[in-house]
Each structure stands twice: as structure tokens, then as C-alpha cells.
Design a protein around this motif. Structure first.
Motif, PDB file in Angstrom:
ATOM      1  N   ILE A   1      34.942  40.474  54.694  1.00  0.00           N
ATOM      2  CA  ILE A   1      35.020  39.125  54.440  1.00  0.00           C
ATOM      3  C   ILE A   1      33.489  38.020  54.872  1.00  0.00           C
ATOM      4  O   ILE A   1      33.098  38.624  55.954  1.00  0.00           O
ATOM      5  N   PHE A   2      33.715  37.334  54.357  1.00  0.00           N
ATOM      6  CA  PHE A   2      33.165  36.901  54.004  1.00  0.00           C
ATOM      7  C   PHE A   2      31.680  37.314  54.263  1.00  0.00           C
ATOM      8  O   PHE A   2      30.115  37.624  54.734  1.00  0.00           O
ATOM      9  N   LEU A   3      31.772  38.323  53.007  1.00  0.00           N
ATOM     10  CA  LEU A   3      29.773  39.184  53.004  1.00  0.00           C
ATOM     11  C   LEU A   3      28.979  39.116  52.685  1.00  0.00           C
ATOM     12  O   LEU A   3      27.716  39.012  53.293  1.00  0.00           O
ATOM     13  N   ARG A   4      28.858  37.487  52.032  1.00  0.00           N
ATOM     14  CA  ARG A   4      27.433  37.165  51.628  1.00  0.00           C
ATOM     15  C   ARG A   4      26.972  36.926  53.034  1.00  0.00           C
ATOM     16  O   ARG A   4      26.097  36.536  53.957  1.00  0.00           O
ATOM     17  N   TYR A   5      27.215  35.442  53.907  1.00  0.00           N
ATOM     18  CA  TYR A   5      27.547  35.302  55.772  1.00  0.00           C
ATOM     19  C   TYR A   5      27.528  36.717  56.574  1.00  0.00           C
ATOM     20  O   TYR A   5      26.012  36.300  57.490  1.00  0.00           O
ATOM     21  N   ALA A   6      27.331  37.334  55.754  1.00  0.00           N
ATOM     22  CA  ALA A   6      27.642  38.983  56.460  1.00  0.00           C
ATOM     23  C   ALA A   6      26.427  39.641  56.414  1.00  0.00           C
ATOM     24  O   ALA A   6      25.421  40.355  57.064  1.00  0.00           O
ATOM     25  N   GLY A   7      25.753  39.295  55.310  1.00  0.00           N
ATOM     26  CA  GLY A   7      24.891  40.032  54.284  1.00  0.00           C
ATOM     27  C   GLY A   7      23.649  39.085  55.180  1.00  0.00           C
ATOM     28  O   GLY A   7      22.338  39.779  55.688  1.00  0.00           O
ATOM     29  N   TRP A   8      23.532  38.274  54.763  1.00  0.00           N
ATOM     30  CA  TRP A   8      22.090  36.769  55.412  1.00  0.00           C
ATOM     31  C   TRP A   8      22.730  37.452  57.336  1.00  0.00           C
ATOM     32  O   TRP A   8      21.590  37.624  57.894  1.00  0.00           O
ATOM     33  N   LEU A   9      23.460  37.232  58.320  1.00  0.00           N
ATOM     34  CA  LEU A   9      23.963  37.745  59.007  1.00  0.00           C
ATOM     35  C   LEU A   9      22.803  39.295  59.689  1.00  0.00           C
ATOM     36  O   LEU A   9      22.369  39.218  60.418  1.00  0.00           O
TER      37      LEU A   9
ATOM     38  N   ILE B   1      17.360  45.823  55.397  1.00  0.00           N
ATOM     39  CA  ILE B   1      16.960  44.227  54.925  1.00  0.00           C
ATOM     40  C   ILE B   1      16.940  44.317  53.608  1.00  0.00           C
ATOM     41  O   ILE B   1      18.043  43.485  53.328  1.00  0.00           O
ATOM     42  N   PHE B   2      16.380  45.189  52.771  1.00  0.00           N
ATOM     43  CA  PHE B   2      16.925  45.134  51.410  1.00  0.00           C
ATOM     44  C   PHE B   2      18.151  44.601  51.285  1.00  0.00           C
ATOM     45  O   PHE B   2      19.246  44.660  49.782  1.00  0.00           O
ATOM     46  N   MET B   3      19.592  46.112  51.388  1.00  0.00           N
ATOM     47  CA  MET B   3      20.141  46.515  51.736  1.00  0.00           C
ATOM     48  C   MET B   3      21.514  45.367  51.995  1.00  0.00           C
ATOM     49  O   MET B   3      22.165  44.889  50.964  1.00  0.00           O
ATOM     50  N   SER B   4      21.230  44.550  52.825  1.00  0.00           N
ATOM     51  CA  SER B   4      21.255  43.159  53.522  1.00  0.00           C
ATOM     52  C   SER B   4      21.598  42.036  53.100  1.00  0.00           C
ATOM     53  O   SER B   4      22.434  41.626  52.731  1.00  0.00           O
ATOM     54  N   MET B   5      20.174  41.300  51.799  1.00  0.00           N
ATOM     55  CA  MET B   5      19.992  40.944  51.124  1.00  0.00           C
ATOM     56  C   MET B   5      21.040  41.299  49.759  1.00  0.00           C
ATOM     57  O   MET B   5      21.020  40.048  49.072  1.00  0.00           O
ATOM     58  N   TRP B   6      20.810  42.072  49.435  1.00  0.00           N
ATOM     59  CA  TRP B   6      21.567  43.144  48.299  1.00  0.00           C
ATOM     60  C   TRP B   6      23.006  42.186  48.355  1.00  0.00           C
ATOM     61  O   TRP B   6      23.532  41.443  47.812  1.00  0.00           O
ATOM     62  N   THR B   7      23.695  42.646  49.147  1.00  0.00           N
ATOM     63  CA  THR B   7      24.886  41.956  50.184  1.00  0.00           C
ATOM     64  C   THR B   7      25.454  40.471  49.638  1.00  0.00           C
ATOM     65  O   THR B   7      26.128  40.177  49.225  1.00  0.00           O
ATOM     66  N   ALA B   8      24.148  39.710  50.261  1.00  0.00           N
ATOM     67  CA  ALA B   8      24.127  38.397  50.704  1.00  0.00           C
ATOM     68  C   ALA B   8      24.100  37.894  49.314  1.00  0.00           C
ATOM     69  O   ALA B   8      24.974  37.368  49.201  1.00  0.00           O
ATOM     70  N   TYR B   9      23.653  38.497  48.062  1.00  0.00           N
ATOM     71  CA  TYR B   9      23.684  38.089  46.565  1.00  0.00           C
ATOM     72  C   TYR B   9      24.064  38.489  46.156  1.00  0.00           C
ATOM     73  O   TYR B   9      24.968  37.935  44.542  1.00  0.00           O
ATOM     74  N   ARG B  10      24.860  39.608  45.468  1.00  0.00           N
ATOM     75  CA  ARG B  10      25.357  40.771  45.232  1.00  0.00           C
ATOM     76  C   ARG B  10      26.692  41.094  45.752  1.00  0.00           C
ATOM     77  O   ARG B  10      26.337  42.416  45.735  1.00  0.00           O
ATOM     78  N   PRO B  11      27.559  40.875  46.423  1.00  0.00           N
ATOM     79  CA  PRO B  11      28.134  41.979  47.479  1.00  0.00           C
ATOM     80  C   PRO B  11      29.349  42.231  46.017  1.00  0.00           C
ATOM     81  O   PRO B  11      30.156  41.591  45.176  1.00  0.00           O
ATOM     82  N   TYR B  12      29.928  43.125  47.032  1.00  0.00           N
ATOM     83  CA  TYR B  12      30.325  44.463  46.271  1.00  0.00           C
ATOM     84  C   TYR B  12      31.978  43.966  46.526  1.00  0.00           C
ATOM     85  O   TYR B  12      32.361  43.957  47.918  1.00  0.00           O
ATOM     86  N   ARG B  13      32.393  43.114  45.853  1.00  0.00           N
ATOM     87  CA  ARG B  13      33.754  42.052  45.682  1.00  0.00           C
ATOM     88  C   ARG B  13      35.131  43.353  45.808  1.00  0.00           C
ATOM     89  O   ARG B  13      36.362  42.877  46.456  1.00  0.00           O
ATOM     90  N   LYS B  14      35.181  44.526  45.172  1.00  0.00           N
ATOM     91  CA  LYS B  14      36.419  45.234  45.633  1.00  0.00           C
ATOM     92  C   LYS B  14      36.207  46.131  47.004  1.00  0.00           C
ATOM     93  O   LYS B  14      36.117  45.675  47.394  1.00  0.00           O
ATOM     94  N   PHE B  15      37.832  45.462  46.831  1.00  0.00           N
ATOM     95  CA  PHE B  15      38.245  46.124  47.969  1.00  0.00           C
ATOM     96  C   PHE B  15      38.072  45.092  48.985  1.00  0.00           C
ATOM     97  O   PHE B  15      38.467  45.449  50.328  1.00  0.00           O
TER      98      PHE B  15
END
Length: 164
Positions: A87-95, A146-160
Motif C-alpha cells: 500500500i503506497f509503496l513509494r511513500y512507504a519507501g520515502w518515509l 536506506i538503500f533498500m528504502s530508496m530502491w523501494t521508493a524508486y522501483r517498488p516491487y508491485r506484485k502482490f
């Protein structure tokens, strides 16, 4: 037309795509596991213990430390839920990135001031020699997060994902 076929059949581009998906998967679900473990640990170790861990950084007074101790565990669990459910993967990554930067600032200032504390995360305790946590290792671990968080913000895994 040849260029389109080459890009589809190019094994190198397919490998890069798969590698990116693997990193995205590990980042999203790995971070979710990290936030869940940290939140559950803080929520189950007791409010007073968590408040003492926050207060040991000597940034906040007792009242603020108690308030932070009350909300930090549930917020970490909520962040884990957002990532697990997608849910809101990009925002979750930035947060997640913002929270980790704040953690690094707190740890860095404690280290610079010579405070001997434990992190307060994942049930970590001071080292057996009484020198507190390994500040450098803790900061490096958070940089990886932080790298993992930023990766999620930029390229979230959208499956499921319920709402990417």
C-alpha cells in the motif's frame, strides 16, 4: 522493427530486468521484516525500557522520550504492514528513508558525544566489554536499509501489492 525484437530477445536486458525485480522484492519484503521485528521488539520489551533507550540518546527529556516510546513500535509495525500489503509503496519507501536518516543522526550524535548506549532496536544490548553498541556497524547497517528504502521508493516491487 529489428531494434524492438533485439531489445525483447536481448539476454542482457532480460537479466537486468530480473535482477532489478529480485532487488525490488528483497528491498520491499526485507524492509517489511526489519520494521516488523523492530516494532514488535519495542512493543513487547515494555514501555519503560523503550523510553529509557530513547532517553539514553540525551536528545529528548523524560516526557518526550515516553511519548516517543509509546508510538515508535506501533508506527514501525504500521510501516511493515504498508510494505507487506503493498500500500503506497513509494511513500512507504520515502518515509522509511526519512526515519532511518533520523536514526543515523541520533546514533551519530551519541557516538560523537561519547555516550555509551545500546541502540534500542532489535533487542540489541551494549557490548560485553561495556563500550555500548558498535556505532559504525549500526550506522552502516542503517545505510544498507536506506538503500533498500530508496530502491523501494524508486522501483517498488508491485506484485502482490494492493495499492502500489
Amino acid at each position: 522493427m529489428q531494434g524492438v525484437a533485439d531489445s525483447v530477445d536481448n539476454p542482457l536486458s532480460l537479466a537486468r530486468g530480473r535482477a532489478g525485480e529480485i532487488v525490488s522484492f528483497i528491498s520491499r519484503f526485507g524492509l517489511a521484516a526489519v520494521w516488523l521485528l523492530a516494532g514488535v521488539e519495542k512493543s513487547t520489551q515494555g514501555l519503560i525500557h523503550t523510553a529509557q533507550s530513547v532517553e539514553a540518546y540525551e536528545i529528548f527529556g523524560p516526557d518526550w522520550s515516553l511519548l516517543i516510546a509509546q508510538v515508535i513500535g506501533p508506527l514501525e509495525i504500521a510501516g511493515a504492514a504498508l510494505l507487506f500489503l503493498g500500500i503506497f509503496l513509494r511513500y512507504a519507501g520515502w518515509l522509511s528513508t526519512a526515519v532511518l536518516v533520523l536514526f543515523i543522526v541520533g546514533i551519530s550524535q551519541a557516538w560523537a558525544r561519547g555516550l555509551v548506549i545500546d541502540c534500542g532496536c532489535f533487542g540489541e544490548k551494549a557490548t560485553p566489554d561495556g563500550q555500548g553498541m558498535d556505532y559504525l556497524l549500526t550506522i552502516l547497517r542503517d545505510v544498507v536499509f536506506i538503500f533498500m528504502s530508496m530502491w523501494t521508493a524508486y522501483r517498488p516491487y508491485r506484485k502482490f501489492a494492493l495499492h502500489p
